[in-house]
Design a protein around this motif. Sequence first.
Motif, PDB file in Angstrom:
ATOM      1  N   CYS A  85      34.114 -77.261  31.731  1.00 13.29           N
ATOM      2  CA  CYS A  85      35.751 -77.325  31.852  1.00 13.29           C
ATOM      3  C   CYS A  85      36.719 -76.687  32.042  1.00 13.29           C
ATOM      4  O   CYS A  85      37.621 -76.504  32.347  1.00 13.29           O
ATOM      5  CB  CYS A  85      36.230 -77.846  30.571  1.00 13.29           C
ATOM      6  N   ASN A 115      43.202 -76.792  31.923  1.00 15.21           N
ATOM      7  CA  ASN A 115      42.287 -76.310  30.309  1.00 15.21           C
ATOM      8  C   ASN A 115      43.162 -74.982  30.712  1.00 15.21           C
ATOM      9  O   ASN A 115      43.247 -74.124  31.248  1.00 15.21           O
ATOM     10  CB  ASN A 115      40.967 -76.540  30.871  1.00 15.21           C
ATOM     11  N   VAL A 117      42.027 -73.332  27.488  1.00  8.12           N
ATOM     12  CA  VAL A 117      41.181 -72.406  26.582  1.00  8.12           C
ATOM     13  C   VAL A 117      39.691 -71.713  27.741  1.00  8.12           C
ATOM     14  O   VAL A 117      40.131 -70.453  27.914  1.00  8.12           O
ATOM     15  CB  VAL A 117      40.385 -72.703  25.890  1.00  8.12           C
ATOM     16  N   CYS A 118      39.384 -72.757  28.348  1.00  9.35           N
ATOM     17  CA  CYS A 118      37.910 -71.286  28.934  1.00  9.35           C
ATOM     18  C   CYS A 118      37.876 -71.350  29.934  1.00  9.35           C
ATOM     19  O   CYS A 118      37.416 -70.076  30.454  1.00  9.35           O
ATOM     20  CB  CYS A 118      36.767 -73.133  28.581  1.00  9.35           C
ATOM     21  N   GLU A 121      37.960 -67.259  30.160  1.00 12.56           N
ATOM     22  CA  GLU A 121      37.006 -66.342  29.961  1.00 12.56           C
ATOM     23  C   GLU A 121      35.555 -66.109  31.174  1.00 12.56           C
ATOM     24  O   GLU A 121      35.123 -65.327  31.098  1.00 12.56           O
ATOM     25  CB  GLU A 121      35.900 -67.070  28.879  1.00 12.56           C
ATOM     26  N   VAL A 147      44.536 -66.584  24.161  1.00  9.52           N
ATOM     27  CA  VAL A 147      43.517 -65.365  25.244  1.00  9.52           C
ATOM     28  C   VAL A 147      44.249 -65.913  26.464  1.00  9.52           C
ATOM     29  O   VAL A 147      43.782 -64.915  27.003  1.00  9.52           O
ATOM     30  CB  VAL A 147      42.178 -66.594  24.355  1.00  9.52           C
ATOM     31  N   ARG A 150      47.232 -63.734  27.295  1.00 11.47           N
ATOM     32  CA  ARG A 150      47.395 -62.478  26.888  1.00 11.47           C
ATOM     33  C   ARG A 150      46.984 -62.227  28.170  1.00 11.47           C
ATOM     34  O   ARG A 150      47.164 -60.900  28.748  1.00 11.47           O
ATOM     35  CB  ARG A 150      46.103 -62.012  25.635  1.00 11.47           C
TER      36      ARG A 150
ATOM     37  N   PRO B  32      46.950 -80.163  25.562  1.00 10.91           N
ATOM     38  CA  PRO B  32      47.621 -79.861  25.264  1.00 10.91           C
ATOM     39  C   PRO B  32      49.099 -80.011  25.590  1.00 10.91           C
ATOM     40  O   PRO B  32      49.410 -79.824  25.920  1.00 10.91           O
ATOM     41  CB  PRO B  32      47.468 -77.977  25.914  1.00 10.91           C
ATOM     42  N   MET B  60      42.415 -72.731  18.395  1.00 12.21           N
ATOM     43  CA  MET B  60      41.937 -71.885  18.385  1.00 12.21           C
ATOM     44  C   MET B  60      42.347 -71.392  17.110  1.00 12.21           C
ATOM     45  O   MET B  60      41.378 -70.114  17.048  1.00 12.21           O
ATOM     46  CB  MET B  60      42.047 -71.935  19.987  1.00 12.21           C
ATOM     47  N   ARG B  83      37.283 -68.653  19.849  1.00 18.75           N
ATOM     48  CA  ARG B  83      37.200 -69.663  21.609  1.00 18.75           C
ATOM     49  C   ARG B  83      37.048 -70.572  21.635  1.00 18.75           C
ATOM     50  O   ARG B  83      36.562 -70.569  23.082  1.00 18.75           O
ATOM     51  CB  ARG B  83      35.986 -68.032  21.664  1.00 18.75           C
ATOM     52  N   CYS B  85      36.556 -74.776  22.463  1.00 16.57           N
ATOM     53  CA  CYS B  85      38.155 -75.381  22.792  1.00 16.57           C
ATOM     54  C   CYS B  85      37.931 -77.005  22.447  1.00 16.57           C
ATOM     55  O   CYS B  85      38.075 -77.380  22.899  1.00 16.57           O
ATOM     56  CB  CYS B  85      37.663 -75.685  24.960  1.00 16.57           C
ATOM     57  N   ASN B 115      42.334 -80.500  24.991  1.00 22.15           N
ATOM     58  CA  ASN B 115      41.782 -80.225  25.682  1.00 22.15           C
ATOM     59  C   ASN B 115      41.538 -81.597  26.345  1.00 22.15           C
ATOM     60  O   ASN B 115      41.173 -82.345  25.634  1.00 22.15           O
ATOM     61  CB  ASN B 115      40.447 -79.152  25.115  1.00 22.15           C
ATOM     62  N   VAL B 117      38.789 -82.270  28.582  1.00 26.80           N
ATOM     63  CA  VAL B 117      37.020 -82.439  28.713  1.00 26.80           C
ATOM     64  C   VAL B 117      36.291 -81.651  28.053  1.00 26.80           C
ATOM     65  O   VAL B 117      35.955 -82.861  27.489  1.00 26.80           O
ATOM     66  CB  VAL B 117      36.734 -80.876  29.761  1.00 26.80           C
ATOM     67  N   CYS B 118      36.170 -81.182  27.319  1.00 27.90           N
ATOM     68  CA  CYS B 118      35.097 -80.828  26.648  1.00 27.90           C
ATOM     69  C   CYS B 118      34.634 -81.709  24.387  1.00 27.90           C
ATOM     70  O   CYS B 118      34.060 -82.321  24.657  1.00 27.90           O
ATOM     71  CB  CYS B 118      35.359 -79.617  25.923  1.00 27.90           C
TER      72      CYS B 118
END
Lengths: 212, 212
Positions: A85, A115, A117-118, A121, A147, A150, B32, B60, B83, B85, B115, B117-118
């Motif tokens: 993802c 995405n 989210v991921c 990271e 996240v 930020r 989202p 999250m 964290r 997703c 999301n 994807v996941c």
Amino acid sequence: EGILRNNDEIAEHNREHFDESGLFTINLMSAPGAGKTSLLSATIPALSDRYRSLVVEGDMVGELDADRLRNNGITAHQITTGRSCHLDAAMVNRLLHHVSLPSNLDFLFIENVGNLVCPAEFPLGEHKRVVLLSVTEGADKPLKYPVIFRQCDAVIFTKCDLLPHVDFDLAKAMEYVHGINPEAQIFALSVKQSGGLTEWLQWLERQIAEYR
Amino acid sequence: EGILRNNDEIAEHNREHFDESGLFTINLMSAPGAGKTSLLSATIPALSDRYRSLVVEGDMVGELDADRLRNNGITAHQITTGRSCHLDAAMVNRLLHHVSLPSNLDFLFIENVGNLVCPAEFPLGEHKRVVLLSVTEGADKPLKYPVIFRQCDAVIFTKCDLLPHVDFDLAKAMEYVHGINPEAQIFALSVKQSGGLTEWLQWLERQIAEYR
Ligand SMILES: Nc1nc2c(ncn2[C@@H]2O[C@H](COP(=O)(O)OP(=O)(O)OP(=O)(O)O)[C@@H](O)[C@H]2O)c(=O)[nH]1
Ligand SMILES: Nc1nc2c(ncn2[C@@H]2O[C@H](COP(=O)(O)OP(=O)(O)OP(=O)(O)O)[C@@H](O)[C@H]2O)c(=O)[nH]1
Ligand SMILES: [Mg+2]
Ligand SMILES: [Mg+2]
Ligand SMILES: [Zn+2]
Ligand SMILES: [Zn+2]
């Protein structure tokens, strides 16, 4: 590259590649459909009289976005992420070792998988991280997906031509972003409105000037 | 629950819980901001004369969506994914063992993390999977994020009140969905247009009738 190397080490290695070729690299992230490809299609031609750009596209399957850019005369390489993802540094590293980047390039734009989210990271070695938030998604996204907001350098509120038709509070959204990331540069624009990109283009030029 | 149990085994276990209480469970997924919470805020009150519903929210951080629903008189439990997703079956399983679900409930709606994807890879034990795609995101999303569209029972094109203002080709989007998932039921609606939910509500009633 041994399997023990974690993402951050490979990202640093990518950064060395970028710096060797003087390639100012920007990682573009957003939810699916926030307008990353549309923004690149407008940005790169607007910069093209002074800067040469290249795009690396990250998508689960296919080359739809890369082809859209190619149809706009923009050079684009495709990374297919499969079930992942997000792009990671190793995927970008493999690409760097397989394609010979032209010299005298200025910008490398990496369009990440849609995405919120991921991708936060997995740094890729980029110099700047930019998050797009479409005004159609709701002003609460910085609070709900903190996240990625930020850890970025700039946030772009996209599709502002639709503001009259949605209940997006621009002032509040800016407050939410600055509450999480006071340093973030914020832009509000639309690719449908000519002249809408001026501040964003000026920011890009300032960033690359500082980099050099 | 041993660590060896994979997600699918735990999902089956969740399904047993749902079936013991006769709880028809729907997993709502989207990018989202596609409109999951807005749809629930309109759907549950519209069903409330004949059916009792409960919502499990996956985010999250925080309880923003759960509170929006609670302000609409809807009972909502919050799972904070940190964290991650996506929601996974173990998270839902822990909740099922910690809260006592009221008896004589009809629907359980699980709003997944935004999301595309996941969440497709992590069934939760639900009876039906529904994917929302906002017309502001672009018609190409089924082609670009195929896994989640392939494994769902219904696709809802949301925010159709904005169709006059975006270049979303509804016919083409339906073609893309059916190309990937010929069985998928497709709805096109807007929570801003009264009467827009009729077909969706009828589908829900048919599904729960078949389930019983
Ligand atoms: N009204 C309006 N629509 C826009 C704007 N920018 C993009 N769009 C539309 O938004 C949809 C998605 O745009 P894309 O550029 O494909 O978005 P993306 O972020 O690249 O999408 P993914 O790569 O799939 O995550 C398309 O239908 C675009 O036409 C804008 O400034 N105004
Ligand atoms: N015009 C219009 N806007 C809508 C509609 N449905 C939702 N919205 C708007 O879309 C934005 C996002 O809606 P949400 O319901 O929060 O979306 P969501 O899918 O629950 O978002 P996440 O839970 O954060 O993934 C909000 O600004 C809503 O007002 C609709 O039918 N028409
Ligand atoms: Mg794109
Ligand atoms: Mg929501
Ligand atoms: Zn990921
Ligand atoms: Zn994921």
